[in-house]
Structure formats: structure tokens, C-alpha cells
Design a protein around this motif. Structure first.
Motif, short mmCIF file in Angstrom:
data_model
loop_
_atom_site.label_atom_id
_atom_site.label_comp_id
_atom_site.label_asym_id
_atom_site.label_seq_id
_atom_site.Cartn_x
_atom_site.Cartn_y
_atom_site.Cartn_z
N PRO A 81 15.43 -23.37 79.21
CA PRO A 81 14.16 -23.63 79.58
C PRO A 81 12.68 -23.94 79.16
CG PRO A 81 14.11 -21.60 79.37
CD PRO A 81 15.64 -22.35 79.43
N SER A 82 12.89 -23.31 77.43
CA SER A 82 12.22 -23.91 76.75
C SER A 82 12.31 -25.07 76.10
CB SER A 82 11.91 -22.55 76.57
OG SER A 82 12.76 -22.62 75.53
N GLU A 83 13.29 -25.88 76.13
CA GLU A 83 13.34 -26.89 75.19
C GLU A 83 13.90 -28.47 75.73
OE1 GLU A 83 17.45 -25.89 73.89
OE2 GLU A 83 16.86 -23.76 73.79
N ASN A 84 13.53 -29.24 74.99
CA ASN A 84 13.69 -30.73 75.01
C ASN A 84 14.86 -31.10 75.31
OD1 ASN A 84 10.82 -31.59 74.40
ND2 ASN A 84 11.92 -32.00 72.06
N ILE A 85 15.39 -31.76 76.26
CA ILE A 85 16.92 -31.78 76.65
C ILE A 85 16.79 -33.75 76.34
CG2 ILE A 85 18.31 -32.00 78.78
CD1 ILE A 85 16.34 -29.15 80.05
N VAL A 86 18.29 -33.78 76.25
CA VAL A 86 19.02 -34.94 76.46
C VAL A 86 20.44 -34.83 76.07
CG1 VAL A 86 18.29 -35.65 74.19
CG2 VAL A 86 18.70 -37.80 75.36
N PHE A 87 20.81 -35.47 77.54
CA PHE A 87 22.50 -35.74 77.32
C PHE A 87 22.82 -37.27 78.64
CE2 PHE A 87 21.25 -33.33 81.12
CZ PHE A 87 22.12 -33.72 82.43
N SER A 88 23.88 -37.61 78.42
CA SER A 88 24.54 -38.60 79.00
C SER A 88 25.75 -38.08 80.24
CB SER A 88 24.96 -39.40 78.62
OG SER A 88 25.78 -40.53 78.82
N LYS A 413 24.99 -49.43 88.27
CA LYS A 413 24.31 -48.64 88.43
C LYS A 413 24.48 -47.49 88.10
CE LYS A 413 24.40 -51.63 93.02
NZ LYS A 413 24.14 -51.50 94.74
N SER A 414 24.46 -46.26 86.90
CA SER A 414 24.79 -45.35 86.78
C SER A 414 23.31 -44.63 85.73
CB SER A 414 25.53 -45.32 85.64
OG SER A 414 27.05 -46.12 86.90
N VAL A 415 23.37 -43.60 85.82
CA VAL A 415 22.31 -42.97 85.32
C VAL A 415 23.10 -42.96 83.46
CG1 VAL A 415 20.91 -40.69 84.60
CG2 VAL A 415 21.15 -41.47 86.92
N LEU A 416 22.70 -43.77 82.91
CA LEU A 416 23.06 -43.56 81.43
C LEU A 416 22.25 -42.14 80.49
CD1 LEU A 416 22.71 -47.15 80.70
CD2 LEU A 416 24.48 -45.76 81.38
N PHE A 417 21.34 -41.92 80.88
CA PHE A 417 20.28 -41.09 79.92
C PHE A 417 19.46 -40.09 80.56
CE2 PHE A 417 22.34 -43.04 76.51
CZ PHE A 417 22.86 -42.39 75.76
N ILE A 418 19.26 -38.91 80.81
CA ILE A 418 18.50 -38.39 81.30
C ILE A 418 18.30 -36.76 81.20
CG2 ILE A 418 20.43 -36.49 82.67
CD1 ILE A 418 17.81 -36.50 85.03
N GLY A 419 16.63 -36.21 81.16
CA GLY A 419 15.94 -35.41 80.35
C GLY A 419 14.85 -34.73 80.55
N ARG A 420 13.80 -34.28 79.50
CA ARG A 420 13.05 -33.67 79.08
C ARG A 420 12.52 -34.32 78.68
NH1 ARG A 420 13.49 -27.51 79.25
NH2 ARG A 420 14.03 -27.41 81.15
N VAL A 421 11.02 -33.66 78.32
CA VAL A 421 10.04 -33.62 76.92
C VAL A 421 9.31 -32.94 77.00
CG1 VAL A 421 9.01 -34.97 75.25
CG2 VAL A 421 10.16 -36.03 76.39
N LEU A 422 9.14 -31.52 76.29
CA LEU A 422 8.55 -30.66 76.88
C LEU A 422 7.44 -30.67 75.41
CD1 LEU A 422 10.35 -27.24 77.71
CD2 LEU A 422 9.19 -28.32 79.25
N ASN A 423 8.29 -31.22 74.08
CA ASN A 423 7.26 -31.11 72.82
C ASN A 423 7.88 -33.07 71.95
OD1 ASN A 423 5.77 -30.71 70.78
ND2 ASN A 423 6.17 -28.46 70.20
N PRO A 424 7.16 -33.64 72.10
CA PRO A 424 7.25 -34.28 70.80
C PRO A 424 7.79 -33.86 69.32
CG PRO A 424 5.47 -35.28 72.25
CD PRO A 424 6.29 -33.43 72.72
N GLN A 425 7.06 -33.15 69.58
CA GLN A 425 7.11 -32.52 67.73
C GLN A 425 8.49 -31.60 67.35
OE1 GLN A 425 3.59 -31.09 66.17
NE2 GLN A 425 2.45 -32.57 65.66
N GLN A 426 9.01 -31.66 68.54
CA GLN A 426 10.01 -30.67 68.37
C GLN A 426 11.34 -31.62 68.14
OE1 GLN A 426 11.50 -28.32 71.66
NE2 GLN A 426 10.19 -26.25 71.21
#
Length: 426
Positions: A81-88, A413-426
């Protein structure tokens, strides 16, 4: 009965944000780009002349892959809940579909259903053919972006893998196979990490910090993505600004800035912008209202994404977007178990289609991804695209608070990567 350890590693790799507008469902986004660069490679290879045909094998699995992408994202978001996320997500689903070739009974059905497939709607043969064709598209050297993916098996010298499994793995998933001495822990670790580093162009140098001497095999799936924005940001316009992590915390980050035409939607829920990459790929950037990120994440699915896409209109926009680099590591064993993929991690796992005996389980499943976003991608260019601008004030859009992103491949027609940016400095 002795349970040998199987180390399942899903390696999700590296992206340098680039460009291309579009939607993995919506053809209108794609057709709005009139530059036709996507046609250049259509005549290369027997599997490319029907690239926009809905009956393409990879298109048959696209809706299931999309559903899995957002199901997995919601679960990862809950766990982090409190981290940046990125995955494929497509890397995870490819690895698990690959693994299902050797799974039997309930272990098999949990894997197939866990990655979103309903075998009353789609044949298992079509699933594997879809992933096979997806890998073909990912490795099309004639595209204007660098996109590649593949699989590798590192097989213990001490144990036997069924030839039928190896043959299917090579035929359907283009898998390489390497003999590995897991008794020599350090040598085995270095062999695997060197392979990963090479195939991720040096972006992920040390996926594994150790391997177990009783490992039977390690499965690696990788995807590498590097592209350029259709319309790059001018580096001299990048300037520092405030990014609001929450209502009480602000950090200084470099914001890229560009004024031009983008497909955008401004709704009561969020501001959404679609940015194109060269080479039939795109980024969809979702900026929820402050404090509404978690609520939006838990309602994120193919229907909500479709609604956002349907709301997009061509607008004259002054876009401010943070320059950042994030890394994400996901414990798939923990996440997938909560999504119904349970038995493969337990002593009653049935992977007898791999070894011939039901004495193997997955002991570890790790996913790692790296995302770098800058003005041009990772390769600078001196070419600037020019476009006529209207005599009107642009809509101001600034991604200065937590946001969600998806990177997608229009051809597949596919999602290659998905994620969230909570803090660009982390």
C-alpha cells in the motif's frame, strides 16, 4: 517422500519509457496516429501478415490476459500500500502458462484458472498457441521499438526432466535449456544471473542472491522493453517542481514538460492521458484525485479501463510529467496463493509432467521489474517533431501526485507493464 525444491523465477524486466499512443482494445486510438510506421514490418515473417486480424492467436488470449493484469495489480496494490509498484503481467502469465505444460490434476486447473482462463470458453491448445504467437510479436526485429521476451530452463545435472516437456517448452515457448550444477551454489547463481543480465541489457544484474542445492530447475521468463516517445519532451524544458505524495508530504522532482496534442479525459474520478510510443505501443496514465488512489485501484478492471479509453478525446495539452526510475520486486508465491494458485507451492503439488513423479513443488517465485522514464527514452535524439498548434490556451495536466500507469502493446493487445508511482524519488 522427499520433496525436491523447484525454484520458479519470473523475471520481468526493463523499460525505458518511450512512446506510442493507442489502446490494446480500442482501434480508434491506434488509427488516430497517421504515420503508418507500424506497417513497415508487416511483410516480414509468415506470422506477421495478419497482424490486425482479430483471429490472430495472441488476440484470442488478449481479453484473458487483460483481466489477469488488473486482477494481479489489485492484489499487489493491497499487499504494497505504501510503495511504488511496477511489474509485467504478461511475463507472469507467460511463465505460469509455460509451467502448466507440466502440471497435472488440480495443480494444473488452479494455474490455468489463476491466470484468468476459462477452458469452457477457450481450448488449452489455443492458450498455448496464443502465448507462442505473443512471443513471436515480442521478438519482431522490424518494429521501431526494442521489445523482446523469452524463457529459459536451468536444469539440475542430478535430476531428469521429461523430454516431452522439454520439446513442448521449446516448441511453444521458445525456451532455452541449460544444464546447471546446483550443488555448486555460487556457480549456479552466477550462471543464472549472467543470463538474466545479458537478456535484460544489463538492467537486472543480480536477480538471485542464492540458490538451493536441491533445486531441480529454475524457470526464467523475461521481457525487455525500450522505446521512444512519438513526440519527445524537450530536455531544456525539464524543471524541478513539487510532487505531492499525500496531503502532508511533498518532494522535489524533475518534471518533463511538453505542449501538444494528446488523447486525454478529465472526469470526476481522474485525469487520464494516453501517450504514444514509436512502434505500436502506448502508455495510459491515470491520475486520481488526491486521496482517491486506493479506491480507484480496487475498482481497476477491464471495464473501468475501457470507460477511461472511451472518454479520451484529442486535446491541446500542456503536459507535466515526472522523470523517474523505479524498481519493483513481487513475491509471486504469496500473491498467487491469494489468487487461487495454491497447490503448486505445497507438498501435494503435481508437476509430474515435468519430472515424471509428483515430488516437486515451487519453493520460490520472484518477479522483478525496472522502469526508467525520461524525455526521450534511454537513447537521446536530436530530432524534434513539429506540429501545428491552435490559437487557444492548452489544458493544463500535471502528474504531481500519485498515479497509475499501464504500458501496452497494440499489436498483441496486451498489457506489457503496469504499476503505480507514489514517490518518484524512491
Amino acid at each position: 517422500m522427499r520433496v525436491f525444491l523447484f525454484l520458479g523465477v519470473t523475471l520481468l524486466l526493463t523499460l525505458a519509457l518511450a512512446d506510442h499512443e493507442g489502446d490494446y482494445h480500442d482501434k480508434d486510438d491506434h488509427n488516430d496516429n497517421k504515420d503508418d510506421h507500424h506497417k513497415k514490418g508487416d511483410h516480414h515473417g509468415k506470422e506477421h501478415h495478419h497482424q490486425h486480424n482479430e483471429s490472430m492467436p495472441c488476440h484470442k488470449i488478449a481479453q484473458y490476459n487483460s483481466k489477469f493484469s488488473f486482477d494481479l495489480y489489485r492484489q499487489v496494490a493491497l499487499e504494497h500500500p505504501s510503495e511504488n509498484i511496477v511489474f509485467s503481467p504478461v511475463s507472469v502469465s507467460t511463465a505460469l502458462a509455460f509451467l502448466s505444460l507440466g502440471a497435472k490434476a488440480r495443480t494444473h486447473s488452479q494455474i490455468i484458472e489463476g491466470i484468468g482462463f476459462n477452458t469452457s470458453e477457450i481450448l488449452e491448445q489455443e492458450i498455448h498457441e496464443g502465448f507462442h504467437h505473443l512471443l513471436v510479436l515480442l521478438n519482431d526485429v522490424n518494429r521501431e521499438l526494442q521489445l523482446s521476451g523469452g524463457n529459459a530452463l536451468f536444469i539440475s545435472q542430478e535430476h531428469k526432466i521429461l523430454q516431452t516437456f522439454l520439446d513442448e517448452a521449446k516448441k511453444l515457448y521458445h525456451s532455452e535449456a541449460f544444464s546447471t550444477d546446483f550443488k555448486n551454489n555460487e556457480e549456479a547463481k552466477n550462471q543464472i544471473n549472467s543470463y538474466v543480465e545479458k537478456n535484460t541489457h544489463g538492467k537486472i544484474a543480480e536477480l538471485l542472491d542464492s540458490v538451493d542445492k536441491d533445486t531441480i530447475f529454475v524457470l526464467i521468463n523475461y521481457i525487455y522493453f525500450k522505446a521512444k516517445w512519438e513526440n519527445p519532451f524537450e530536455k531544456e524544458h525539464t524543471e524541478e517542481g513539487d510532487f505531492h505524495i499525500n496531503e502532508n508530504k511533498t518532494v522535489k522532482v524533475p518534471f518533463m514538460r511538453r505542449t501538444g496534442f494528446y488523447k486525454a479525459a478529465i472526469t470526476d474520478e481522474a485525469t487520464v492521458v494516453s501517450i504514444p510510443y514509436k512502434g505500436d505501443a502506448g502508455a495510459l496514465l491515470i491520475l486520481p484525485e488526491m486521496g482517491k488512489l486506493s479506491e480507484m485501484e480496487q475498482n481497476l478492471n477491464t471495464i473501468s479501463i475501457y470507460k477511461f479509453k472511451n472518454s479520451l478525446r484529442r486535446r491541446f495539452v500542456n503536459l507535466h510529467f515526472p522523470k523517474f526510475s523505479i524498481t519493483g520486486t513481487v513475491n509471486l508465491k504469496e500473491i498467487l496463493s491469494k489468487m487461487g494458485v495454491v497447490d503448486v507451492f505445497l507438498d501435494n503439488a503435481d508437476l509430474s509432467g515435468i519430472t515424471g513423479g509428483a515430488n516437486v513443488k515451487i519453493s520460490k517465485a520472484v518477479h522483478k521489474a525496472v522502469l526508467n522514464v525520461n524525455e526521450y527514452g534511454t537513447e537521446a535524439t536530436g530530432i524534434t517533431a513539429l506540429e501545428a498548434v491552435p490559437m487557444m490556451l492548452p489544458t493544463q495536466v500535471k502528474y504531481d501526485r500519485p498515479f497509475i500507469f499501464t504500458l501496452y502493446d497494440l499489436k498483441a493487445k496486451s498489457v506489457l507493464f503496469i504499476g503505480r508511482v507514489l514517490n518518484p524519488q524512491q
